[in-house]
Motif scaffolding. Structure first.
Motif, PDB file in Angstrom:
ATOM      1  N   TRP A 110      -1.903  13.403  -3.999  1.00  0.00           N
ATOM      2  CA  TRP A 110      -3.303  12.996  -3.952  1.00  0.00           C
ATOM      3  C   TRP A 110      -3.871  13.030  -5.353  1.00  0.00           C
ATOM      4  O   TRP A 110      -3.507  13.913  -6.149  1.00  0.00           O
ATOM      5  N   PHE A 111      -4.764  12.108  -5.656  1.00  0.00           N
ATOM      6  CA  PHE A 111      -5.399  12.082  -6.972  1.00  0.00           C
ATOM      7  C   PHE A 111      -6.629  12.972  -6.955  1.00  0.00           C
ATOM      8  O   PHE A 111      -7.539  12.769  -6.160  1.00  0.00           O
ATOM      9  N   THR A 112      -6.627  13.974  -7.825  1.00  0.00           N
ATOM     10  CA  THR A 112      -7.832  14.780  -8.004  1.00  0.00           C
ATOM     11  C   THR A 112      -8.098  14.820  -9.491  1.00  0.00           C
ATOM     12  O   THR A 112      -7.281  14.381 -10.290  1.00  0.00           O
ATOM     13  N   GLY A 113      -9.234  15.345  -9.858  1.00  0.00           N
ATOM     14  CA  GLY A 113      -9.527  15.414 -11.280  1.00  0.00           C
ATOM     15  C   GLY A 113     -10.514  14.348 -11.666  1.00  0.00           C
ATOM     16  O   GLY A 113     -10.966  13.570 -10.820  1.00  0.00           O
ATOM     17  N   PRO A 114     -10.861  14.313 -12.936  1.00  0.00           N
ATOM     18  CA  PRO A 114     -11.923  13.406 -13.384  1.00  0.00           C
ATOM     19  C   PRO A 114     -11.542  11.956 -13.146  1.00  0.00           C
ATOM     20  O   PRO A 114     -10.437  11.543 -13.469  1.00  0.00           O
ATOM     21  N   SER A 115     -12.430  11.212 -12.546  1.00  0.00           N
ATOM     22  CA  SER A 115     -12.136   9.800 -12.362  1.00  0.00           C
ATOM     23  C   SER A 115     -12.500   9.036 -13.623  1.00  0.00           C
ATOM     24  O   SER A 115     -12.122   7.897 -13.793  1.00  0.00           O
ATOM     25  N   THR A 170       0.843  -1.192   0.000  1.00  0.00           N
ATOM     26  CA  THR A 170       0.000   0.000   0.000  1.00  0.00           C
ATOM     27  C   THR A 170       0.881   1.246   0.000  1.00  0.00           C
ATOM     28  O   THR A 170       2.110   1.165   0.146  1.00  0.00           O
ATOM     29  N   HIS A 171       0.239   2.384  -0.111  1.00  0.00           N
ATOM     30  CA  HIS A 171       0.986   3.646  -0.041  1.00  0.00           C
ATOM     31  C   HIS A 171       1.725   3.758   1.288  1.00  0.00           C
ATOM     32  O   HIS A 171       2.874   4.214   1.340  1.00  0.00           O
ATOM     33  N   PHE A 180     -12.059   5.415   0.395  1.00  0.00           N
ATOM     34  CA  PHE A 180     -10.711   5.816   0.770  1.00  0.00           C
ATOM     35  C   PHE A 180     -10.183   6.901  -0.163  1.00  0.00           C
ATOM     36  O   PHE A 180     -10.456   6.866  -1.354  1.00  0.00           O
ATOM     37  N   PRO A 181      -9.416   7.844   0.374  1.00  0.00           N
ATOM     38  CA  PRO A 181      -8.778   8.819  -0.511  1.00  0.00           C
ATOM     39  C   PRO A 181      -7.771   8.114  -1.412  1.00  0.00           C
ATOM     40  O   PRO A 181      -7.314   7.011  -1.101  1.00  0.00           O
ATOM     41  N   ARG A 182      -7.451   8.766  -2.515  1.00  0.00           N
ATOM     42  CA  ARG A 182      -6.593   8.110  -3.502  1.00  0.00           C
ATOM     43  C   ARG A 182      -5.303   8.881  -3.741  1.00  0.00           C
ATOM     44  O   ARG A 182      -5.287  10.106  -3.694  1.00  0.00           O
ATOM     45  N   ARG A 183      -4.251   8.164  -4.025  1.00  0.00           N
ATOM     46  CA  ARG A 183      -2.982   8.757  -4.427  1.00  0.00           C
ATOM     47  C   ARG A 183      -2.739   8.396  -5.884  1.00  0.00           C
ATOM     48  O   ARG A 183      -3.252   7.386  -6.388  1.00  0.00           O
ATOM     49  N   VAL A 184      -1.895   9.183  -6.513  1.00  0.00           N
ATOM     50  CA  VAL A 184      -1.585   8.953  -7.918  1.00  0.00           C
ATOM     51  C   VAL A 184      -0.580   7.812  -8.050  1.00  0.00           C
ATOM     52  O   VAL A 184       0.442   7.794  -7.359  1.00  0.00           O
ATOM     53  N   GLY A 215      -5.798   6.977 -10.036  1.00  0.00           N
ATOM     54  CA  GLY A 215      -6.012   7.246  -8.622  1.00  0.00           C
ATOM     55  C   GLY A 215      -6.223   5.923  -7.923  1.00  0.00           C
ATOM     56  O   GLY A 215      -7.120   5.162  -8.264  1.00  0.00           O
ATOM     57  N   GLU A 216      -5.373   5.636  -6.979  1.00  0.00           N
ATOM     58  CA  GLU A 216      -5.431   4.332  -6.307  1.00  0.00           C
ATOM     59  C   GLU A 216      -5.765   4.558  -4.834  1.00  0.00           C
ATOM     60  O   GLU A 216      -5.098   5.359  -4.174  1.00  0.00           O
ATOM     61  N   ALA A 217      -6.786   3.866  -4.334  1.00  0.00           N
ATOM     62  CA  ALA A 217      -7.147   4.003  -2.923  1.00  0.00           C
ATOM     63  C   ALA A 217      -5.938   3.667  -2.062  1.00  0.00           C
ATOM     64  O   ALA A 217      -5.252   2.673  -2.314  1.00  0.00           O
ATOM     65  N   ILE A 218      -5.681   4.500  -1.047  1.00  0.00           N
ATOM     66  CA  ILE A 218      -4.418   4.359  -0.311  1.00  0.00           C
ATOM     67  C   ILE A 218      -4.302   3.036   0.429  1.00  0.00           C
ATOM     68  O   ILE A 218      -3.210   2.607   0.767  1.00  0.00           O
ATOM     69  N   ASP A 219      -5.434   2.393   0.682  1.00  0.00           N
ATOM     70  CA  ASP A 219      -5.364   1.138   1.442  1.00  0.00           C
ATOM     71  C   ASP A 219      -5.211  -0.061   0.525  1.00  0.00           C
ATOM     72  O   ASP A 219      -5.107  -1.185   0.988  1.00  0.00           O
ATOM     73  N   SER A 220      -5.238   0.157  -0.803  1.00  0.00           N
ATOM     74  CA  SER A 220      -5.309  -1.014  -1.673  1.00  0.00           C
ATOM     75  C   SER A 220      -3.931  -1.534  -2.024  1.00  0.00           C
ATOM     76  O   SER A 220      -2.968  -0.789  -2.195  1.00  0.00           O
TER      77      SER A 220
END
Ligand SMILES: [Ca+2]
Length: 283
Positions: A221-226, A126-127, A239-243, A266-271
């Motif tokens: 952090w991943f922002t923008g169109p999913s 994970t992250h 979960f929030p996502r990181r790039v 964007g990947e969920a930080i726990d995945s």
């Protein structure tokens, strides 16, 4: 590691997926970057010295999954399984399977090992696992801009880290998926899962595996169109996502043409999954 002077480059792409646009000029300061993704052997040294237990080796917290059967809250991770034939591409559950006992030492589940794969990128991290490793190594994760700058290898605006042609003179330049995802893998690059680091040619900065093999965590952090398609990344809205950057051995043109420096997810930080790893940088 490879020392990179800072510089200004064109980040992103207008020619592929919406989350990569628009192209903009970005400047990064100088930094040094790992020559290749962190390997199983390197991660093992970290675990031996610190006793680090990865998130995939811990049971999911019941409060994060209130609807789940408590008996199913056991350590595990997501493992890719090739399908027998074509399947609808709008449901990642057709090829991603939650496997109890899958972790960085057992990439395909409890009966698998990393024996003979010491030089492959570590996966199922994970992250937080990647960040812990980086801190131990006296390094950090790259920002997305630093990662993309490094991946481009000086070829400003190019489609791939090596130029414009996917396979120049027929030569495979990265571990991706050839054929029709997720059932037909032609293995023109010889690998159906991860490959040893430095199997394919380096980019212009002498960096290996900046495209394909495994997605790599960054610290942004991943922002923008999913977008409508979560592609090869299961989207978990809780979960929030990181790039993550670079694409993986599961990226195929019919589904996910993301073995390109501009590509991002964007990947969920726990995945944790079998196709995400990381490398580190240092100022
Ligand atoms: Ca491959």
């Amino acid at each position: 590691m490879v020392e990179l002077p800072g510089g200004t480059f064109r980040m992103g792409s207008d020619r592929f997926y919406p989350e990569e646009a628009p192209v903009r000029e970005v400047t990064v300061g100088g930094f040094a970057v790992d020559r290749h993704p962190v390997t199983v052997a390197e991660f093992r040294r970290f675990v031996k010295e610190t006793g680090h237990v990865t998130d995939a080796e811990k049971p999911p917290r019941a409060e994060d999954y209130p609807d789940a059967d408590p008996n199913l809250l056991v350590p595990g991770s997501l493992v890719f399984q090739r399908t027998a034939g074509p399947v609808p591409l709008n449901d990642w559950r057709n090829w991603w399977h939650w496997v109890p006992g899958a972790d960085w030492r057992h990439p395909e589940g409890p009966d698998s090992t990393v024996g003979g794969r010491e030089r492959h990128p570590v996966t199922h991290v994970t992250h937080a696992d990647a960040t812990a490793y980086a801190a131990w190594a006296g390094k950090r994760l790259a920002t997305e801009a630093e990662w993309e700058y490094a991946a481009r290898g000086g070829l400003d605006g190019a489609t791939f880290t090596w130029g414009e042609e996917f396979a120049p003179k027929g030569r495979m330049m990265a571990n991706t998926w050839q054929g029709e995802f997720p059932w037909q893998n032609l293995l023109l690059d010889r690998y159906g899962r991860t490959s040893p680091v430095e199997t394919y040619p380096p980019n212009g900065y002498g960096l290996y595996d900046m495209a394909g093999n495994v997605w790599e965590w960054t610290d942004d952090w991943f922002t923008g169109p999913s977008g409508g398609s979560p592609c090869c990344v299961p989207a978990d809205e809780r979960f929030p996502r990181r790039v993550t950057k670079g694409g993986s051995h599961l990226c195929a043109p019919n589904y996910c043409l993301r073995y390109r420096p501009a590509a991002r997810q964007g990947e969920a930080i726990d995945s944790s999954t079998g196709h995400i790893g990381f490398r580190c940088v240092v100022r």
